[in-house]
Scaffold this motif. Sequence first.
Motif, mmCIF file in Angstrom:
data_model
loop_
_atom_site.group_PDB
_atom_site.id
_atom_site.type_symbol
_atom_site.label_atom_id
_atom_site.label_comp_id
_atom_site.label_asym_id
_atom_site.label_seq_id
_atom_site.Cartn_x
_atom_site.Cartn_y
_atom_site.Cartn_z
ATOM 1 N N LEU A 100 34.666 35.267 34.341
ATOM 2 C CA LEU A 100 33.487 35.563 33.541
ATOM 3 C C LEU A 100 33.496 37.058 33.232
ATOM 4 C CD1 LEU A 100 32.727 33.050 35.514
ATOM 5 C CD2 LEU A 100 30.382 33.524 34.777
ATOM 6 N N PRO A 101 33.928 37.455 32.034
ATOM 7 C CA PRO A 101 33.999 38.873 31.703
ATOM 8 C C PRO A 101 32.594 39.455 31.480
ATOM 9 C CG PRO A 101 34.563 37.563 29.787
ATOM 10 C CD PRO A 101 34.363 36.600 30.927
ATOM 11 N N GLY A 102 32.523 40.775 31.474
ATOM 12 C CA GLY A 102 31.242 41.437 31.246
ATOM 13 C C GLY A 102 31.123 42.686 32.071
ATOM 14 N N PHE A 125 43.275 38.421 38.061
ATOM 15 C CA PHE A 125 42.015 38.891 37.474
ATOM 16 C C PHE A 125 41.467 40.135 38.164
ATOM 17 C CE2 PHE A 125 42.204 34.582 35.769
ATOM 18 C CZ PHE A 125 41.923 34.854 34.433
ATOM 19 N N THR A 126 41.933 40.431 39.364
ATOM 20 C CA THR A 126 41.598 41.724 39.962
ATOM 21 C C THR A 126 42.183 42.855 39.126
ATOM 22 O OG1 THR A 126 41.469 40.815 42.209
ATOM 23 C CG2 THR A 126 41.848 43.180 42.021
ATOM 24 N N GLY A 133 37.803 49.028 34.685
ATOM 25 C CA GLY A 133 37.041 49.923 35.542
ATOM 26 C C GLY A 133 35.884 49.266 36.253
ATOM 27 N N ASP A 134 35.930 47.967 36.424
ATOM 28 C CA ASP A 134 34.826 47.240 37.054
ATOM 29 C C ASP A 134 35.307 46.532 38.322
ATOM 30 O OD1 ASP A 134 33.007 47.819 34.935
ATOM 31 O OD2 ASP A 134 33.988 46.238 33.743
ATOM 32 N N PRO A 135 34.466 46.499 39.372
ATOM 33 C CA PRO A 135 34.820 45.720 40.564
ATOM 34 C C PRO A 135 34.676 44.230 40.271
ATOM 35 C CG PRO A 135 32.619 46.621 40.795
ATOM 36 C CD PRO A 135 33.179 47.179 39.514
ATOM 37 N N LEU A 136 35.496 43.423 40.910
ATOM 38 C CA LEU A 136 35.497 41.980 40.662
ATOM 39 C C LEU A 136 34.779 41.250 41.794
ATOM 40 C CD1 LEU A 136 36.554 39.580 38.923
ATOM 41 C CD2 LEU A 136 38.573 39.560 40.408
ATOM 42 N N LYS A 137 33.842 40.417 41.419
ATOM 43 C CA LYS A 137 33.169 39.545 42.380
ATOM 44 C C LYS A 137 33.875 38.192 42.381
ATOM 45 C CE LYS A 137 28.799 37.125 43.241
ATOM 46 N NZ LYS A 137 27.429 36.859 42.717
#
Length: 387
Positions: A100-102, A125-126, A133-137
């Motif tokens: 889920l991008p964003g 996807f990590t 530049g975003d952390p992945l949940k």
Amino acid sequence: MSTGQSAAAGSTAGALRHVLGHLVTPLLMCIGMGLAYLGAFHAPEPHDLRVDVVGAGPRAQALAQTLQDKGDGALSVRTVADRATAVNHLKTQKSYGAYLPGKHPELLVASASSDTSATVVEKVFTKVAAAQGDPLKVTDTAPTADGDPTGQGIFFLLVAVSIGSYASVAVIGGAGAALALRIRAALVVGASLAVSAIGAAFAGPLFGLVDHGLGGVWAMAWLYSAGILLVGVGLHTFLKRWTTLGVMVLFVMLNFTSSGGIFRPELQPGFFGSLHAFWNGAGFVEGVRSHVYFGGYALGGHVLVLTLWFVAGLAVMGVAGMAEAKRRSFAAHTQSTVVGSRHRAGAETRSVTVSRSGAESLPEAGRRSEAEAGEELEEELEETVGV
């Protein structure tokens, strides 16, 4: 050289030939196990591993196409409209990850389907999230039971049930060779019930590999074990001491490697991936996963695979029964022919003498036959259990 020395030398040479002849089996097992396990597991690489990108806009489409192109056949990337659809795909094993991008990207996985596949998807996807530049949940939509944190406990349950089953083949087929086929069939039922009960105890109260549905796990373990025993005991009629190698090929070398318990087909070479569709180990592993973690989705197909192997075992036992009946009939006919020719020759005195001589040698011959059978059974058990 004296007569005693000659006899000793001949005995040593004969024993050496005997040992060298039996070394062929473990050497073939070594070659087979190496080819099977290293061929299936030594370099897992994804190919056509299905993943979803959630979203219908140009951004989602562009991301999906980029991943597809850069993957060079490793991934099969599709876009889905919403999170609910992505979760449904994971819970029906139509995909093995959903991104889920964003601003706060999230990855959905189903570790119960395959922990190794989930790990591969997470690595992919990590990197995608890190590039933005975003952390992945990471959210696990189908986690495994607490007693099976790696998701591979079902595979090791498969190993335990398989070993109990094919080791029992050596006992029933070897030590029970003199028994009627119907008695051996009854022993197959008893042994498979015992093996599956032990497997259920491992899966439930002892190690907690599953937290519900234990009755279904036991039923599939029995069907799987009975299929192995029926095929193995039936083959013993024809293969004799080579039965061990035969069941190792069928239920270890090709079976464990294609079961999907460690790596799913999407991470394996095509040969092992193709076996996954119809081999009995895959039927058991995927059947247990479906029953315990995915609400029984596609369970009927996995049970059908196990049932077909069971039916195949019944067929092999039936053919073995016909072959044994034919052998008995031939032996009886041969004996009748020999006795009849003696009577027709009219050599009554000589026949009586020969009969007495034969009668006197029967105990000794019987002892030799029993000893040889015992040695063959012991060697077969050592080969079966020792590998």
